[in-house]
Design a protein around this motif. Structure first.
Motif, PDB file in Angstrom:
ATOM      1  N   LYS A 179       1.801   6.336  -7.233  1.00  0.00           N
ATOM      2  CA  LYS A 179       0.698   7.148  -7.759  1.00  0.00           C
ATOM      3  C   LYS A 179       0.984   8.639  -7.609  1.00  0.00           C
ATOM      4  O   LYS A 179       0.630   9.438  -8.483  1.00  0.00           O
ATOM      5  CB  LYS A 179      -0.609   6.758  -7.059  1.00  0.00           C
ATOM      6  CG  LYS A 179      -1.137   5.397  -7.496  1.00  0.00           C
ATOM      7  CD  LYS A 179      -2.440   5.028  -6.818  1.00  0.00           C
ATOM      8  CE  LYS A 179      -2.236   4.465  -5.449  1.00  0.00           C
ATOM      9  NZ  LYS A 179      -3.480   3.866  -4.885  1.00  0.00           N
ATOM     10  N   ARG A 182       1.046   3.920  -3.113  1.00  0.00           N
ATOM     11  CA  ARG A 182       0.672   5.320  -2.897  1.00  0.00           C
ATOM     12  C   ARG A 182       1.779   6.258  -3.381  1.00  0.00           C
ATOM     13  O   ARG A 182       1.505   7.292  -4.003  1.00  0.00           O
ATOM     14  CB  ARG A 182       0.370   5.543  -1.416  1.00  0.00           C
ATOM     15  CG  ARG A 182      -0.170   6.928  -1.098  1.00  0.00           C
ATOM     16  CD  ARG A 182      -0.895   6.954   0.235  1.00  0.00           C
ATOM     17  NE  ARG A 182      -0.067   6.503   1.338  1.00  0.00           N
ATOM     18  CZ  ARG A 182      -0.281   5.380   2.027  1.00  0.00           C
ATOM     19  NH1 ARG A 182      -1.290   4.580   1.708  1.00  0.00           N
ATOM     20  NH2 ARG A 182       0.506   5.044   3.032  1.00  0.00           N
ATOM     21  N   SER A 224      -5.901  -0.068  -9.792  1.00  0.00           N
ATOM     22  CA  SER A 224      -5.234   0.203  -8.520  1.00  0.00           C
ATOM     23  C   SER A 224      -4.717   1.639  -8.469  1.00  0.00           C
ATOM     24  O   SER A 224      -4.295   2.107  -7.412  1.00  0.00           O
ATOM     25  CB  SER A 224      -4.069  -0.775  -8.315  1.00  0.00           C
ATOM     26  OG  SER A 224      -3.149  -0.672  -9.383  1.00  0.00           O
ATOM     27  N   ASN A 225      -4.757   2.331  -9.588  1.00  0.00           N
ATOM     28  CA  ASN A 225      -4.262   3.707  -9.622  1.00  0.00           C
ATOM     29  C   ASN A 225      -5.288   4.658  -9.010  1.00  0.00           C
ATOM     30  O   ASN A 225      -6.428   4.280  -8.733  1.00  0.00           O
ATOM     31  CB  ASN A 225      -3.937   4.118 -11.061  1.00  0.00           C
ATOM     32  CG  ASN A 225      -2.769   5.088 -11.142  1.00  0.00           C
ATOM     33  OD1 ASN A 225      -2.672   6.024 -10.357  1.00  0.00           O
ATOM     34  ND2 ASN A 225      -1.872   4.859 -12.089  1.00  0.00           N
ATOM     35  N   ALA A 226      -4.875   5.897  -8.818  1.00  0.00           N
ATOM     36  CA  ALA A 226      -5.743   6.904  -8.219  1.00  0.00           C
ATOM     37  C   ALA A 226      -6.730   7.443  -9.251  1.00  0.00           C
ATOM     38  O   ALA A 226      -6.391   7.603 -10.426  1.00  0.00           O
ATOM     39  CB  ALA A 226      -4.901   8.055  -7.667  1.00  0.00           C
ATOM     40  N   ARG A 227      -7.931   7.745  -8.811  1.00  0.00           N
ATOM     41  CA  ARG A 227      -8.952   8.275  -9.712  1.00  0.00           C
ATOM     42  C   ARG A 227      -8.469   9.553 -10.405  1.00  0.00           C
ATOM     43  O   ARG A 227      -8.714   9.758 -11.594  1.00  0.00           O
ATOM     44  CB  ARG A 227     -10.240   8.554  -8.935  1.00  0.00           C
ATOM     45  CG  ARG A 227     -11.345   9.201  -9.767  1.00  0.00           C
ATOM     46  CD  ARG A 227     -12.598   9.389  -8.943  1.00  0.00           C
ATOM     47  NE  ARG A 227     -13.219   8.114  -8.651  1.00  0.00           N
ATOM     48  CZ  ARG A 227     -14.132   7.530  -9.429  1.00  0.00           C
ATOM     49  NH1 ARG A 227     -14.517   8.118 -10.550  1.00  0.00           N
ATOM     50  NH2 ARG A 227     -14.663   6.383  -9.089  1.00  0.00           N
ATOM     51  N   SER A 271      -6.393  -2.570  -4.405  1.00  0.00           N
ATOM     52  CA  SER A 271      -5.072  -3.160  -4.230  1.00  0.00           C
ATOM     53  C   SER A 271      -4.704  -3.934  -5.490  1.00  0.00           C
ATOM     54  O   SER A 271      -5.571  -4.535  -6.139  1.00  0.00           O
ATOM     55  CB  SER A 271      -5.069  -4.108  -3.027  1.00  0.00           C
ATOM     56  OG  SER A 271      -3.889  -4.896  -3.017  1.00  0.00           O
ATOM     57  N   CYS A 329     -11.505   3.039  -8.752  1.00  0.00           N
ATOM     58  CA  CYS A 329     -10.059   3.200  -8.591  1.00  0.00           C
ATOM     59  C   CYS A 329      -9.639   2.940  -7.143  1.00  0.00           C
ATOM     60  O   CYS A 329     -10.461   2.894  -6.234  1.00  0.00           O
ATOM     61  CB  CYS A 329      -9.636   4.607  -8.994  1.00  0.00           C
ATOM     62  SG  CYS A 329      -9.993   5.005 -10.717  1.00  0.00           S
ATOM     63  N   GLY A 330      -8.323   2.777  -6.967  1.00  0.00           N
ATOM     64  CA  GLY A 330      -7.769   2.612  -5.634  1.00  0.00           C
ATOM     65  C   GLY A 330      -7.772   1.194  -5.114  1.00  0.00           C
ATOM     66  O   GLY A 330      -7.492   0.962  -3.933  1.00  0.00           O
ATOM     67  N   PRO A 345       0.812  -1.233   0.000  1.00  0.00           N
ATOM     68  CA  PRO A 345       0.000   0.000   0.000  1.00  0.00           C
ATOM     69  C   PRO A 345       0.841   1.277   0.000  1.00  0.00           C
ATOM     70  O   PRO A 345       0.529   2.232  -0.717  1.00  0.00           O
ATOM     71  CB  PRO A 345      -0.827  -0.126   1.286  1.00  0.00           C
ATOM     72  CG  PRO A 345      -0.876  -1.590   1.565  1.00  0.00           C
ATOM     73  CD  PRO A 345       0.459  -2.119   1.123  1.00  0.00           C
TER      74      PRO A 345
END
Length: 212
Positions: free
Chosen positions: A72, A69, A108-111, A134, A131-132, A65
């Motif tokens: 991203k 993060r 798994s990427n950020a919106r 794992s 999005c987001g 995680p």
């Protein structure tokens, strides 16, 4: 037409982010304490499953995680360097005009990153943009989409570029299509979990039983 819900992965499937990933990988390794990679090792890693890559990089699961993060955030600073695959943009626009197909995206990427790379026009084509997730935990998101759209798992297809995507599709009971232009090479996908192999975007037309 067989599939009513077609779900796409983002990184490596719609977005050409692998070159950026390779560029920042060793910086992430130094920051988060896993093994760095030489340029010569990259082809072999692409032939490995997602979990095998993590083992080879001495990358413990609990760090995922935090590293995700950080990646991203780095991408968010360099979005201009992450293009959409042109042929996939064309495909998505064409599918948008098929009333019997609903499109969704699970990433798994950020919106914020997904929306910026795809742009407003392409984002609006999707009925859902989730999005987001794992990297190793997309199956619950896929099952949630099945329930939301009232579609059986036999009527859904997940299209992605890593073995973890194939595992998620299998866990959700749906077919999986592997793309050949993403993070992993075709050899890394378990044949028992891969219903379709797409060497180019137009191959997806055949899986949807819609002539290009």
């Amino acid at each position: 037409m067989r599939y009513q819900l077609v779900i796409f992965d983002f990184d490596g499937t719609l977005a050409d982010s692998f070159p950026f990933f390779v560029e920042v990988l060793n910086g992430l390794a130094r920051r988060h304490g896993f093994r760095e990679v030489t340029e010569a090792e990259v082809p072999a890693l692409r032939r490995s499953s997602t979990r095998d890559v993590m083992r080879q990089l001495q990358f413990p699961l609990w760090k995922l995680p935090l590293v995700a993060r950080h990646f991203k955030a780095l991408m968010n600073e360099s979005l201009h360097r992450v293009p959409v695959f042109p042929d996939m943009a064309v495909l998505i626009r064409e599918l948008a005009h098929k009333p019997d197909i609903r499109l969704a995206l699970v990433s798994s990427n950020a919106r914020e990153n997904v929306k910026a790379v795809l742009g407003d026009e392409l984002v609006q084509v999707f009925h859902d943009v989730d999005c987001g997730a794992s990297i190793l935990g997309k199956a619950p998101r896929l099952r949630r989409l099945l329930k939301k759209h009232g579609v059986s798992s036999a009527q859904a297809l997940y299209i992605g570029d890593q073995s973890a995507d194939a595992e998620a599709a299998a866990d959700a009971g749906m077919d999986f299509g592997a793309v050949a232009w993403g993070y992993a090479s075709i050899e890394s996908f378990p044949s028992s979990l891969t219903r379709h192999v797409f060497h180019q975007a137009r191959d997806i037309h055949h899986a949807l039983r819609w002539p290009a």
